[in-house]
Scaffold this motif. Structure first.
Motif, short mmCIF file in Angstrom:
data_model
loop_
_atom_site.label_atom_id
_atom_site.label_comp_id
_atom_site.label_asym_id
_atom_site.label_seq_id
_atom_site.Cartn_x
_atom_site.Cartn_y
_atom_site.Cartn_z
N ILE A 37 -11.39 -6.82 -4.72
CA ILE A 37 -10.39 -7.18 -3.73
C ILE A 37 -11.08 -7.96 -2.63
O ILE A 37 -12.00 -7.46 -1.97
CB ILE A 37 -9.67 -5.95 -3.16
CG1 ILE A 37 -8.97 -5.18 -4.28
CG2 ILE A 37 -8.66 -6.37 -2.10
CD1 ILE A 37 -8.19 -3.97 -3.80
N VAL A 38 -10.64 -9.20 -2.45
CA VAL A 38 -11.25 -10.09 -1.46
C VAL A 38 -10.28 -10.22 -0.28
O VAL A 38 -9.16 -10.72 -0.44
CB VAL A 38 -11.53 -11.48 -2.07
CG1 VAL A 38 -12.23 -12.37 -1.05
CG2 VAL A 38 -12.35 -11.36 -3.34
N PRO A 39 -10.68 -9.78 0.91
CA PRO A 39 -9.77 -9.85 2.06
C PRO A 39 -9.43 -11.30 2.41
O PRO A 39 -10.23 -12.22 2.18
CB PRO A 39 -10.58 -9.21 3.20
CG PRO A 39 -11.64 -8.41 2.52
CD PRO A 39 -11.96 -9.13 1.26
N ARG A 40 -8.25 -11.48 2.95
CA ARG A 40 -7.86 -12.82 3.40
C ARG A 40 -8.85 -13.34 4.43
O ARG A 40 -9.22 -12.62 5.36
CB ARG A 40 -6.45 -12.78 4.00
CG ARG A 40 -5.35 -12.74 2.95
CD ARG A 40 -3.99 -12.62 3.59
NE ARG A 40 -3.80 -11.32 4.20
CZ ARG A 40 -2.78 -11.00 4.97
NH1 ARG A 40 -1.86 -11.90 5.26
NH2 ARG A 40 -2.67 -9.78 5.49
N ALA A 78 -16.00 -8.60 -0.42
CA ALA A 78 -15.10 -8.00 -1.40
C ALA A 78 -15.38 -6.52 -1.61
O ALA A 78 -16.52 -6.06 -1.48
CB ALA A 78 -15.22 -8.75 -2.73
N TYR A 79 -14.34 -5.79 -1.96
CA TYR A 79 -14.44 -4.39 -2.35
C TYR A 79 -14.35 -4.30 -3.88
O TYR A 79 -13.45 -4.88 -4.48
CB TYR A 79 -13.29 -3.58 -1.75
CG TYR A 79 -13.26 -3.54 -0.24
CD1 TYR A 79 -14.07 -2.67 0.48
CD2 TYR A 79 -12.40 -4.37 0.47
CE1 TYR A 79 -14.03 -2.62 1.87
CE2 TYR A 79 -12.35 -4.33 1.85
CZ TYR A 79 -13.17 -3.45 2.54
OH TYR A 79 -13.12 -3.40 3.92
N LEU A 93 0.85 -1.19 0.00
CA LEU A 93 0.00 0.00 0.00
C LEU A 93 0.88 1.24 0.00
O LEU A 93 1.94 1.28 0.65
CB LEU A 93 -0.90 0.01 1.24
CG LEU A 93 -1.82 -1.21 1.42
CD1 LEU A 93 -2.52 -1.12 2.76
CD2 LEU A 93 -2.82 -1.32 0.29
N TRP A 94 0.42 2.26 -0.73
CA TRP A 94 1.15 3.51 -0.75
C TRP A 94 0.23 4.64 -1.19
O TRP A 94 -0.42 4.54 -2.24
CB TRP A 94 2.36 3.43 -1.69
CG TRP A 94 3.25 4.65 -1.65
CD1 TRP A 94 4.17 4.95 -0.70
CD2 TRP A 94 3.28 5.71 -2.60
NE1 TRP A 94 4.79 6.14 -0.98
CE2 TRP A 94 4.26 6.63 -2.16
CE3 TRP A 94 2.58 5.98 -3.77
CZ2 TRP A 94 4.56 7.80 -2.85
CZ3 TRP A 94 2.87 7.14 -4.46
CH2 TRP A 94 3.85 8.04 -4.00
N SER A 95 0.12 5.64 -0.37
CA SER A 95 -0.59 6.87 -0.70
C SER A 95 -2.04 6.61 -1.16
O SER A 95 -2.49 7.13 -2.18
CB SER A 95 0.16 7.64 -1.79
OG SER A 95 -0.37 8.94 -1.97
N GLY A 96 -2.74 5.77 -0.41
CA GLY A 96 -4.15 5.51 -0.70
C GLY A 96 -4.40 4.55 -1.83
O GLY A 96 -5.54 4.40 -2.29
N ALA A 105 -11.63 4.14 -0.20
CA ALA A 105 -12.89 3.78 0.44
C ALA A 105 -12.88 2.33 0.92
O ALA A 105 -13.94 1.77 1.23
CB ALA A 105 -14.05 4.01 -0.53
N ALA A 106 -11.72 1.72 0.95
CA ALA A 106 -11.60 0.32 1.39
C ALA A 106 -10.45 0.22 2.39
O ALA A 106 -9.40 -0.37 2.09
CB ALA A 106 -11.38 -0.58 0.18
N PRO A 107 -10.62 0.76 3.57
CA PRO A 107 -9.50 0.88 4.51
C PRO A 107 -8.98 -0.44 5.04
O PRO A 107 -7.85 -0.49 5.56
CB PRO A 107 -10.09 1.73 5.65
CG PRO A 107 -11.58 1.50 5.56
CD PRO A 107 -11.88 1.35 4.10
N ALA A 108 -9.76 -1.50 4.91
CA ALA A 108 -9.31 -2.78 5.47
C ALA A 108 -8.42 -3.57 4.52
O ALA A 108 -7.91 -4.64 4.88
CB ALA A 108 -10.53 -3.63 5.86
#
Length: 413
Positions: free
Chosen positions: A313-316, A323-324, A286-289, A346-349
């Protein structure tokens, strides 16, 4: 566009790919193929081709000539392939398919014609007399007579830049006589590409002037006394447009994206073939949002234009419900696709290691991506059948005890 199609028509592939990536069975930078759906798509095309008396040769470059894909379509009834180049034909042969057609789009280099002849292709396309003589000489040395297709062109025909070439269509009768005179070869018919394309304004596939050129050439050949002329008509092939080709006189069709439900027509209309391919990646850092997502296979076939791209994007430890859906900045076409950049403001996790799923039209053979067939999605028991490089070979795999001299290069099982 094809991500939304997957979410609506084949969410099982998305769920299976997320699960298999999180378990370590599907690597990042990998095209995942739903082999159950590929089999159904191939069977549907085969049935319609049989009904219309058409020969169907599979184009496998889009999925990296994946051997499990080759075996799946063979078992579903499409037993021969078209090699877009010699390497493609060799990979298809090793994957268990016969070679129905080679030499089109890419001619065979002169010192490699013996390899091409050894594949015993059903048809071999030539663009001029030099290439015809090379093909005939190699075939004679192999003890066989090779049926040749003449690639033809006429004023007004449409070719992609860099694809041009062929015999003048108005000379086809004389061309046929010259090819018949070559020891080791005989004239069999004519071909061009593309003979049909998706028309965004019409929302469907329409024929190009090239198809009329083929029809006119076939008519001239019949008038000269040739009772059977093969008419090879590739381009944007699905079951839905085979009747149009048969009515135009085609005898051979070459489904490629139709086998994975990813022709442009599939993007706007629910055809019989269902989407069967997606691209699996992973958040690197991750970098700069932004989440930087591993690339390697981010070549998007530009036939539908280079619009915005989105990914899931599917969290572990999560599934599709967690998903986001995010916007993704893809690498510029002139850049090396080390990473894509997903807006995760908008997907902080989102975290490194999370699964990323894309849906777009692939051309795996021009990438450094992997490909993997997945079985059992329809039965709810998905499993990876094998992982291959973009040329259809198995990627090098090392473990902690391997040295460069002992590393295994065996095909995945």
């Amino acid at each position: 566009m094809f991500l939304e199609l997957l979410r609506r028509r084949n969410p099982g592939l998305l769920a299976a790919a997320a699960h298999l990536h999180q378990s370590g069975d599907l690597p990042a930078n990998c095209y995942a193929l739903d082999l159950d759906t590929v089999a159904a798509n191939a069977a549907a095309i085969r049935r319609e081709a049989d009904r219309l008396g058409l020969s169907a040769y599979a184009m496998t470059k889009q999925v990296g000539r994946n051997p499990d894909f080759c075996r799946t379509i063979r078992d579903a009834g499409i037993t021969e392939a078209v090699g877009v180049d010699l390497q493609c034909a060799v990979a298809d042969h090793l994957g268990g398919l016969g070679i129905g057609h080679l030499g089109h789009l890419v001619q065979i280099p002169r010192h490699e014609v013996s390899t091409a002849a050894a594949l015993t292709p059903r048809y071999w396309t030539v663009f001029d007399d030099t290439k015809a003589t090379e093909a005939a000489t190699a075939s004679a040395a192999a003890g066989r007579e090779q049926p040749l297709l003449a690639r033809i062109e006429a004023p007004g025909d449409r070719f992609y830049r860099g694809h041009e070439g062929g015999y003048p269509a108005d000379q086809i009768v004389a061309v046929a006589e010259r090819l018949d005179a070559l020891p080791g070869a005989r004239f069999a018919g004519v071909t061009s590409f593309p003979t049909q394309l998706f028309d965004p304004a019409a929302g469907r596939v329409v024929s190009t002037p090239n198809l009329d050129t083929l029809r006119s050439a076939a008519a001239a050949l019949r008038a000269a006394g040739r009772t059977h002329v093969e008419l090879n008509a590739p381009g944007t092939t699905s079951a839905a447009m085979l009747a149009m080709l048969a009515e135009a006189g085609a005898t051979q069709v070459e489904p490629g994206h139709g086998l994975t439900g990813t022709t442009p027509w599939h993007a706007v209309t629910d055809l019989v073939e269902e989407p069967a391919v997606l691209y699996v990646s992973e958040v690197s850092h991750l970098w700069s949002g932004r989440a930087y997502v591993f690339g390697g296979g981010l070549y998007v076939d530009p036939v539908l234009g280079l619009g915005g791209t989105r990914a899931l994007i599917v969290p572990r430890g999560g599934g599709l419900d967690d998903a986001y859906l995010v916007d993704v900045e893809m690498p510029a076409p002139e850049a090396i696709d080390y990473y894509a950049m997903a807006d995760v403001s908008a997907a902080p996790a989102v975290a490194p290691g999370d699964t990323v799923l894309f849906g777009f039209r692939p051309q795996a053979f021009v990438t450094r991506a992997l490909t993997a067939g997945v079985t059992g999605i329809r039965s709810g028991d998905p499993a990876v059948s094998g992982v291959y490089a973009a040329d259809g070979s198995a990627p090098l795999r090392l473990d902690s005890t391997d040295t460069p001299a002992t590393a295994s290069t065996e095909r995945a099982s």
